[in-house]
Write an enzyme that holds these catalytic residues in place. Structure first.
Site, short mmCIF file in Angstrom:
data_model
loop_
_atom_site.label_atom_id
_atom_site.label_comp_id
_atom_site.label_asym_id
_atom_site.label_seq_id
_atom_site.Cartn_x
_atom_site.Cartn_y
_atom_site.Cartn_z
N GLU A 142 0.85 -1.19 0.00
CA GLU A 142 0.00 0.00 0.00
C GLU A 142 0.88 1.24 0.00
O GLU A 142 2.00 1.22 0.53
CB GLU A 142 -0.92 -0.06 1.24
CG GLU A 142 -1.77 1.15 1.50
CD GLU A 142 -2.79 1.46 0.42
OE1 GLU A 142 -2.41 1.53 -0.76
OE2 GLU A 142 -3.97 1.66 0.77
N ASP A 143 0.37 2.31 -0.58
CA ASP A 143 1.17 3.54 -0.60
C ASP A 143 1.17 4.24 0.76
O ASP A 143 2.21 4.62 1.28
CB ASP A 143 0.70 4.50 -1.72
CG ASP A 143 -0.81 4.76 -1.71
OD1 ASP A 143 -1.52 4.27 -0.80
OD2 ASP A 143 -1.29 5.44 -2.64
N PHE A 181 -0.81 16.34 3.71
CA PHE A 181 -1.16 15.68 2.45
C PHE A 181 0.10 15.56 1.60
O PHE A 181 0.73 16.56 1.28
CB PHE A 181 -2.24 16.46 1.70
CG PHE A 181 -2.88 15.63 0.63
CD1 PHE A 181 -3.91 14.75 0.95
CD2 PHE A 181 -2.43 15.68 -0.68
CE1 PHE A 181 -4.48 13.95 -0.03
CE2 PHE A 181 -3.00 14.88 -1.66
CZ PHE A 181 -4.03 14.02 -1.33
N ARG A 233 1.76 12.28 -9.36
CA ARG A 233 2.06 10.86 -9.17
C ARG A 233 3.46 10.47 -9.61
O ARG A 233 4.07 9.57 -9.03
CB ARG A 233 1.09 10.03 -10.01
CG ARG A 233 0.07 9.29 -9.20
CD ARG A 233 -0.62 8.27 -10.07
NE ARG A 233 -2.07 8.30 -10.00
CZ ARG A 233 -2.76 7.94 -8.92
NH1 ARG A 233 -2.16 7.52 -7.85
NH2 ARG A 233 -4.07 8.00 -8.93
N ASP A 274 -3.90 5.86 6.15
CA ASP A 274 -4.36 7.14 6.69
C ASP A 274 -5.39 6.84 7.80
O ASP A 274 -5.00 6.58 8.93
CB ASP A 274 -4.94 7.92 5.50
CG ASP A 274 -5.36 9.32 5.82
OD1 ASP A 274 -4.63 10.02 6.53
OD2 ASP A 274 -6.43 9.75 5.33
P1 IMP Z 1 -7.25 5.13 4.38
O1 IMP Z 1 -7.86 6.40 4.90
O2 IMP Z 1 -6.24 4.56 5.32
O3 IMP Z 1 -8.33 4.16 3.99
O4 IMP Z 1 -6.46 5.51 3.06
C1 IMP Z 1 -7.11 5.56 1.83
C2 IMP Z 1 -6.27 6.06 0.71
O5 IMP Z 1 -6.29 7.48 0.74
C3 IMP Z 1 -4.79 5.73 0.67
O6 IMP Z 1 -4.49 4.46 0.19
C4 IMP Z 1 -4.32 6.78 -0.32
O7 IMP Z 1 -4.55 6.33 -1.64
C5 IMP Z 1 -5.21 7.96 0.01
N1 IMP Z 1 -4.45 8.94 0.81
C6 IMP Z 1 -4.46 9.11 2.15
N2 IMP Z 1 -3.63 10.09 2.53
C7 IMP Z 1 -3.07 10.56 1.38
C8 IMP Z 1 -2.09 11.59 1.10
O8 IMP Z 1 -1.55 12.29 1.99
N3 IMP Z 1 -1.78 11.77 -0.21
C9 IMP Z 1 -2.33 11.04 -1.22
N4 IMP Z 1 -3.24 10.07 -1.00
C10 IMP Z 1 -3.60 9.83 0.29
MG MG Z 2 -3.59 3.67 -1.58
#
Ligand code: IMP
Ligand code: MG
Length: 186
Positions: A96-97, A149, A162, A100
């Site tokens: 995963e990247d 962010f 990206r 959050d």
């Molecule tokens: P989650 O909130 O942990 O479910 O994360 C969902 C998705 O939100 C991540 O996999 C990212 O693709 C995107 N995301 C969350 N924070 C960032 C950020 O700081 N930059 C870009 N994408 C983000």
């Molecule tokens: Mg992601």
């Protein structure tokens, strides 16, 4: 284009991903079955597979939607693309990247387990622990970062940034607007 400030440079990313690959090998004897989360984890998966001497083309993938009904607080995640390969009996390593709120990974893990994976590990390049809403176990973390962010190395802001080779922070109100926008990032 709003200015982007470098947070983690290319060399630091490369070195840490090599460390993660070594740690992944040490952690368990089973060969990993990598599965990246599209779109953002592509560069991370490519580098990690290279460090593991695995063919990046052989990396499986899933695609998730974030927040289908348009409000972040609802936190509904959906599986838009299931893995292509047979997960049964495999040591599935989700790449995963960024984690959050934790909702995406908390959603994905039981689904991959339901497909018969012997185990499901989550390895993320970036982690924003201060944003966590749902408790989720992370097996590997490249970097913990503050609640900003970030873009680059696969991460986008409305489809932009990206392809930057580093992870950076977008300055100005644009990032705040992106965070407020439902379903931002993927
Ligand atoms: P989650 O909130 O942990 O479910 O994360 C969902 C998705 O939100 C991540 O996999 C990212 O693709 C995107 N995301 C969350 N924070 C960032 C950020 O700081 N930059 C870009 N994408 C983000
Ligand atoms: Mg992601």
């Amino acid at each position: 284009m709003p200015p982007v400030r470098v947070l983690i440079d290319e060399a630091t990313l490369a070195a840490r991903i090599r460390d993660l690959a070594a740690e992944l090998r040490r952690r368990a004897p089973e060969p990993p079955y990598p599965c990246m989360v599209l779109e953002g984890a592509r560069p991370f998966a490519r580098e990690l597979c290279r460090a593991l001497a695995l063919d990046p083309e052989a990396c499986d993938r899933v695609r998730l939607s974030s927040y289908a009904d348009g409000t972040e607080s609802s936190g509904k995640v959906r599986l838009l693309e299931a893995p292509r390969g047979d997960l049964r009996g495999r040591r599935v390593v989700v790449l995963e990247d960024i984690v959050d709120t934790g909702r995406s990974m908390a959603f994905l893990r039981p689904r991959l387990e339901a497909l018969g994976a012997a185990s499901v590990e989550v390895w993320t390049l970036l982690d924003k622990p201060s944003r966590r809403v749902v408790d989720v176990r992370l097996d590997g973390v490249g970097f913990e970062i503050p609640d900003r962010f970030v873009v680059g190395f696969g991460l986008d802001l409305g489809g932009r940034f990206r392809d930057l080779p580093y992870v950076g922070v977008v300055d100005g109100g644009e990032a705040a607007a992106a965070l407020a926008r439902p379903g931002a990032g993927a």
